[in-house]
Design a protein around this motif. Structure first.
Motif, PDB file in Angstrom:
ATOM      1  N   VAL A 337      -2.558  -3.469  -1.964  1.00  0.00           N
ATOM      2  CA  VAL A 337      -3.662  -1.901  -2.163  1.00  0.00           C
ATOM      3  C   VAL A 337      -5.235  -2.415  -1.359  1.00  0.00           C
ATOM      4  O   VAL A 337      -5.352  -1.877  -0.051  1.00  0.00           O
ATOM      5  CB  VAL A 337      -4.130  -1.198  -2.809  1.00  0.00           C
ATOM      6  N   ARG A 338      -5.353  -4.338  -1.542  1.00  0.00           N
ATOM      7  CA  ARG A 338      -6.823  -4.198  -0.999  1.00  0.00           C
ATOM      8  C   ARG A 338      -6.133  -4.899   0.025  1.00  0.00           C
ATOM      9  O   ARG A 338      -7.059  -4.751   1.561  1.00  0.00           O
ATOM     10  CB  ARG A 338      -7.078  -5.454  -1.947  1.00  0.00           C
ATOM     11  N   MET A 339      -4.842  -5.414   0.562  1.00  0.00           N
ATOM     12  CA  MET A 339      -4.588  -6.141   1.865  1.00  0.00           C
ATOM     13  C   MET A 339      -4.712  -5.048   2.911  1.00  0.00           C
ATOM     14  O   MET A 339      -4.884  -5.127   3.552  1.00  0.00           O
ATOM     15  CB  MET A 339      -3.481  -6.415   1.846  1.00  0.00           C
ATOM     16  N   VAL A 340      -3.696  -4.153   2.338  1.00  0.00           N
ATOM     17  CA  VAL A 340      -3.751  -2.692   2.984  1.00  0.00           C
ATOM     18  C   VAL A 340      -5.387  -2.063   3.824  1.00  0.00           C
ATOM     19  O   VAL A 340      -5.544  -2.016   4.496  1.00  0.00           O
ATOM     20  CB  VAL A 340      -2.767  -0.626   2.249  1.00  0.00           C
ATOM     21  N   ARG A 341      -5.977  -1.487   2.459  1.00  0.00           N
ATOM     22  CA  ARG A 341      -7.721  -1.024   3.166  1.00  0.00           C
ATOM     23  C   ARG A 341      -8.636  -2.521   4.703  1.00  0.00           C
ATOM     24  O   ARG A 341      -9.099  -1.955   5.179  1.00  0.00           O
ATOM     25  CB  ARG A 341      -8.152  -1.242   1.952  1.00  0.00           C
ATOM     26  N   LEU A 342      -8.123  -3.478   3.951  1.00  0.00           N
ATOM     27  CA  LEU A 342      -8.953  -4.380   4.420  1.00  0.00           C
ATOM     28  C   LEU A 342      -8.587  -4.405   5.781  1.00  0.00           C
ATOM     29  O   LEU A 342      -8.729  -4.737   7.269  1.00  0.00           O
ATOM     30  CB  LEU A 342      -8.718  -5.820   4.037  1.00  0.00           C
ATOM     31  N   ARG A 343      -6.755  -4.548   5.915  1.00  0.00           N
ATOM     32  CA  ARG A 343      -6.718  -4.411   7.700  1.00  0.00           C
ATOM     33  C   ARG A 343      -6.715  -3.260   8.154  1.00  0.00           C
ATOM     34  O   ARG A 343      -6.848  -2.768   9.141  1.00  0.00           O
ATOM     35  CB  ARG A 343      -4.911  -4.580   7.051  1.00  0.00           C
ATOM     36  N   GLU A 344      -6.506  -2.116   7.074  1.00  0.00           N
ATOM     37  CA  GLU A 344      -6.707  -0.853   8.251  1.00  0.00           C
ATOM     38  C   GLU A 344      -8.256  -0.584   8.869  1.00  0.00           C
ATOM     39  O   GLU A 344      -8.763  -0.255   9.794  1.00  0.00           O
ATOM     40  CB  GLU A 344      -6.568   0.086   7.096  1.00  0.00           C
ATOM     41  N   ARG A 345      -9.272  -1.264   8.210  1.00  0.00           N
ATOM     42  CA  ARG A 345     -10.748  -1.714   8.733  1.00  0.00           C
ATOM     43  C   ARG A 345     -10.707  -2.621  10.032  1.00  0.00           C
ATOM     44  O   ARG A 345     -11.169  -2.473  10.679  1.00  0.00           O
ATOM     45  CB  ARG A 345     -11.950  -1.853   7.331  1.00  0.00           C
ATOM     46  N   LEU A 346      -9.984  -3.451   9.775  1.00  0.00           N
ATOM     47  CA  LEU A 346     -10.046  -4.652  10.635  1.00  0.00           C
ATOM     48  C   LEU A 346      -9.382  -4.042  11.785  1.00  0.00           C
ATOM     49  O   LEU A 346      -9.802  -3.691  13.490  1.00  0.00           O
ATOM     50  CB  LEU A 346      -9.139  -6.147  10.296  1.00  0.00           C
TER      51      LEU A 346
END
Length: 441
Positions: A337-346
């Motif tokens: 989930v953290r990966m998904v959120r970091l990628r969305e912001r990126l």
């Protein structure tokens, strides 16, 4: 956009005659050579070719893809047959109930689908090896890798057994074989082309695109795959093209012949009147590295896909692939989930930070194709796999359209990659056509 993407149908030989030549060429490949195809459709292809010829004779063609000969990667569903995705463990799966949407669109446009092409297992490798279907030679350098995961796709184009090859790109799987084998490979923005009905390596990163001999054919395929009716590209004058070179870590460990070819290409583009500026992506790459430190979308999501399909044992999976799948299966949900959120912001920040019309230019991969024998060893395989993925995967993680064009080296092929702003697919293709023309002078 105009509707003139490729040569008019009236200037091409009859589709049925061309198909016969292609099938003869495939049959003449020889028993000692691993075929680029896993399956052929001679009867269906011949029926499609004859139907196209009838339409042309009646002046009722379906568009510029009508009668063109295409190959499709072995991960697209075709009704009534099992989708193997390059793996032995999927060969006992139920047959597909319907064609994948992209296959249906190609057929509706009059494409003649000659067969399915070899790919790396689950599309989970960029080198181009497959112990189940065999290792296909680079079409321009026998004994060397062709690149992956759309391996047979690029071979079919370069060998002339398809006009256009349809494949997928999760971290460079269209652009890497295009670069290593001397073709054009286009990766669209995610969501532009439907991926349903295609075996999923990564639901986050997968896209569907094309490999062809030129930008115009990639643009034609892109329009059909995306369900658009306008095929052509507005001409872009060289003086209107501005390219940014992101110097830094994406240029590390670049083979001298690739580096020289890249700088020569830049000189030719400048001479044609294009503006070349220096820039960087280091801050964005730092954020990407933060995601990588947690895990890989491909490994985690592939593990989930196999579990959904009831694949309980990985005993028949290539050990090079199996180790990465098992690592992904062990990742904790909060990490994912953290990966998904970091990628969305990126993705959002990269799109916001790129001005309209911004196009980055860099080597597609930093090396030329290594000999197949050198990458059979696990250590060498993982080193080369990581190296050839390094540059093209940035476009997938940033969700940017990107295209690889051939660069002249005087020897083994190399690729020049253009990466545009998210959603700028057609304008990037138009700029790529201008770059292609400038490099051909």
């Amino acid at each position: 956009m105009t509707s003139t993407a490729s040569a008019p149908a009236t200037t091409r030989p009859a589709a049925a005659s061309r198909l016969d030549q292609v099938l003869d060429r495939i049959a003449a490949g020889g028993r000692d050579k691993v075929s680029a195809f896993t399956r052929l459709y001679p009867d269906a292809a011949r029926a499609a070719a004859l139907a196209s010829d009838r339409r042309r004779a009646e002046g009722a063609g379906l568009g510029p893809l009508d009668g063109r000969i295409l190959s499709v990667k072995d991960l697209f569903d075709i009704a009534g047959e099992t989708t193997a995705a390059g793996s032995a463990v999927l060969r006992d799966q139920p047959p597909a109930a319907a064609d994948a949407p992209v296959i249906a669109r190609l057929k509706q446009a009059g494409a003649v689908i000659v067969g399915k092409t070899v790919m790396t297992e689950f599309a989970f490798s960029a080198v181009g090896l497959n112990p189940h279907d065999g290792n296909v030679d680079n079409p321009r350098a026998p004994g060397r890798v062709a690149g992956g995961s759309s391996t047979g796709a690029v071979v079919s184009v370069v060998d002339g057994t398809s006009d256009i090859a349809i494949g997928s790109d999760t971290g460079g799987s269209l652009r890497i074989p295009a670069a290593l084998s001397g073709a054009v490979g286009f990766k669209p923005t995610a969501g532009r082309v439907p991926t349903s009905g295609a075996f999923s390596l990564s639901s986050t990163l997968d896209v569907v695109g094309a490999i062809a001999g030129n930008v115009a054919d990639c643009a034609l395929a892109d329009a059909v795959l995306a369900g658009e009716s306008a095929y052509g590209l507005a001409p872009v004058p060289a003086a209107a093209v501005r390219l940014v070179v992101p110097r830094g870590r994406l240029f590390a460990d670049t083979e001298p012949v690739v580096a020289e070819a890249f700088e020569t290409a830049l000189s030719r583009l400048r001479a044609a009147g294009m503006t070349i500026a220096e820039g960087g992506l280091e801050a964005e790459l730092d954020r990407l590295a933060e995601i990588d430190a947690i895990g890989a979308f491909t490994a985690i999501e592939l593990a989930a896909t196999l579990r959904e399909r009831g694949v309980g044992s990985l005993d028949r999976v290539d050990p090079k692939t199996r180790a990465r799948i098992e690592a992904g299966a062990g990742k904790a949900a909060p990490d994912y989930v953290r990966m998904v959120r970091l990628r969305e912001r990126l993705v959002g920040d990269v799109a916001a930070g790129m001005a309209a019309g911004t196009v980055f230019v860099l080597p597609t991969v930093p090396v030329t194709a290594p000999p197949i024998a050198e990458v059979l060893d696990d250590t060498a395989f993982h080193r080369v796999n990581g190296l050839v993925l390094r540059n093209p995967r940035v476009a997938n993680l940033f969700d940017c359209p990107a295209i690889s064009l051939p660069m002249a080296t005087g020897g083994l092929p190399a690729g020049l990659m253009l990466m545009g702003r998210r959603g700028s697919d057609r304008s990037l293709l138009a700029i790529a056509a201008a770059v292609e023309a400038a490099l051909a002078r």
